[in-house]
Design an enzyme around this catalytic site. Structure first.
Site, mmCIF file in Angstrom:
data_model
loop_
_atom_site.group_PDB
_atom_site.id
_atom_site.type_symbol
_atom_site.label_atom_id
_atom_site.label_comp_id
_atom_site.label_asym_id
_atom_site.label_seq_id
_atom_site.Cartn_x
_atom_site.Cartn_y
_atom_site.Cartn_z
ATOM 1 N N ALA A 159 0.831 -1.171 0.101
ATOM 2 C CA ALA A 159 0.123 0.025 0.350
ATOM 3 C C ALA A 159 0.414 1.430 -0.400
ATOM 4 O O ALA A 159 0.465 2.725 0.157
ATOM 5 C CB ALA A 159 -0.695 -0.327 0.930
ATOM 6 N N CYS A 160 2.141 0.687 0.250
ATOM 7 C CA CYS A 160 3.121 2.470 0.263
ATOM 8 C C CYS A 160 3.856 2.452 -1.311
ATOM 9 O O CYS A 160 4.442 1.564 -1.448
ATOM 10 C CB CYS A 160 4.245 2.122 1.018
#
Length: 114
Positions: free
Chosen positions: A10-11
């Site tokens: 998600a980063c």
């Protein structure tokens, strides 16, 4: 070369670092989604030691309650225990090779250990 990345899909920075690693030939890549498979306190301590940073420097402040909990000023054992209990407190991505460890923020820091 063996490379391990402690990754959060998600980063954006973690994804960019992973893309750099995947673009290289001769890399035996291990991807560990640390939110699903958190490292032990001992492993985290070793990673930070090898990166030349403190656990406090490896603490994710953005989007967490680390500052409110006083973790930036806590001792190493307290910080590591909090990270193991709540892996979202681990700043990412951490990359380990035979040449060392880097907290790859920005993602180009990974080039230092390849």
């Amino acid at each position: 070369m063996k490379v391990t990345i402690w990754h959060n899909p998600a980063c954006g920075t973690s994804r960019k670092t992973l893309a750099i690693l995947e673009s290289l030939s001769g890399v035996e890549l291990t991807v560990i989604e640390y939110l699903k498979q958190p490292p032990s306190a001992a492993k985290l301590a070793q990673l930070y030691r090898d990166a030349g940073i403190t656990p406090q420097q490896g603490l994710r402040l953005r989007g967490t309650d680390a500052a409110e909990r006083g973790l930036p000023d806590a001792d190493d054992a307290t910080v590591l225990a909090a990270m193991v209990a709540e892996p979202r407190l681990i700043e990412r991505p951490l990359v380990e090779t035979e040449k060392g460890v880097r907290l790859c923020r920005p993602q180009d820091k990974v080039l230092e250990i390849l």
